[in-house]
Scaffold this motif. Sequence first.
Motif, PDB file in Angstrom:
ATOM      1  N   GLN A   3    -125.830 -13.125 -10.898  1.00  0.00           N
ATOM      2  CA  GLN A   3    -126.874 -12.113 -11.010  1.00  0.00           C
ATOM      3  C   GLN A   3    -126.761 -11.141  -9.844  1.00  0.00           C
ATOM      4  OE1 GLN A   3    -130.529 -14.477 -11.250  1.00  0.00           O
ATOM      5  NE2 GLN A   3    -130.565 -14.129 -13.464  1.00  0.00           N
ATOM      6  N   ILE A 118    -125.887   1.016 -11.663  1.00  0.00           N
ATOM      7  CA  ILE A 118    -127.052   0.175 -11.412  1.00  0.00           C
ATOM      8  C   ILE A 118    -128.285   1.013 -11.098  1.00  0.00           C
ATOM      9  CG2 ILE A 118    -126.949  -0.185  -8.889  1.00  0.00           C
ATOM     10  CD1 ILE A 118    -127.220  -3.247  -9.596  1.00  0.00           C
ATOM     11  N   ASN A 126    -127.555  -3.648 -17.402  1.00  0.00           N
ATOM     12  CA  ASN A 126    -127.294  -4.936 -16.752  1.00  0.00           C
ATOM     13  C   ASN A 126    -125.990  -5.559 -17.237  1.00  0.00           C
ATOM     14  OD1 ASN A 126    -129.660  -4.710 -15.308  1.00  0.00           O
ATOM     15  ND2 ASN A 126    -130.863  -5.924 -16.749  1.00  0.00           N
ATOM     16  N   CYS A 129    -123.063  -3.514 -15.723  1.00  0.00           N
ATOM     17  CA  CYS A 129    -122.915  -3.794 -14.283  1.00  0.00           C
ATOM     18  C   CYS A 129    -122.284  -5.158 -14.048  1.00  0.00           C
ATOM     19  CB  CYS A 129    -124.279  -3.714 -13.600  1.00  0.00           C
ATOM     20  SG  CYS A 129    -124.917  -2.036 -13.419  1.00  0.00           S
TER      21      CYS A 129
END
Length: 266
Positions: A3, A118, A126, A129
């Motif tokens: 993440q 981002i 998301n 990225c």
Amino acid sequence: MIQIMSVNFDKNIPSWRTNLEAINYNVLVLVREGKVRYKINGKEIIAENGDVLFIPRSTRRSGENWLGAPHQKYTILFSYDAGIETGIPFLDQKQFIQFKTSQDQYAFHRCERLYEEIRGGKSFRNIICLGIFQELLGMLARELDKPDLTPSKLKYAQIIKNYLLEHYREPIDIDQLSKLIYRSPNYVTALFREVYGHPPIRYMHQLRMLEACNLLLSTDMTIAGIAQYLGYYDTSYFHRVFKKHIGMAPSNYLQQGAQSDMSKLF
């Protein structure tokens, strides 16, 4: 699962510094210009242009400008499940590492794209990225997995690379490059391919294409003007080289802009 927490570009910040603390996240650092000083678990680390640092979670870290001079670097803060192997050795080992990437231009480009993406508000941000970051991690892991190269080979390859970085807009041939290190043209081609993964003339075209993409998006220069500026005096040849490396014509790239995938350049 990886993440991404944040992506930062520190660009010549006059008094940049971070206080000493045990960080609760992982950091990937790519230094683009200048030098930066870190203290990593009590040890002084100096990182400079082209250096990559992986600083794992729980490391006691502080940082500041080297001798007060500003620098440029990308920092990617991220987390991942420590109980599951990622397949990226330097992540799974959870130890600080520092190394110099031979694919610095590609790495900087991916960081730049990640930094821009981002901060955008476009759909599927998301996922995109994460894909960019995983590609970057994979490239760095592959580079670390290479057999060790002798210092002399690295030195000769760097001499050639530095020359190409400074003179890529000029006419360049292998004979000219071979004279820089007093070796045969065949040796130069094989050496550069061994260290950087492709021959030197291709790298010259890659540099030109990166600059062409930048000029197309950020200036009002014509395609013919860009071609001549980059050393392609035959505009039709420039079109062929651009399409070969970027996958589309310059005019189509203008329409797609920063959404184009330039990973095929490298």
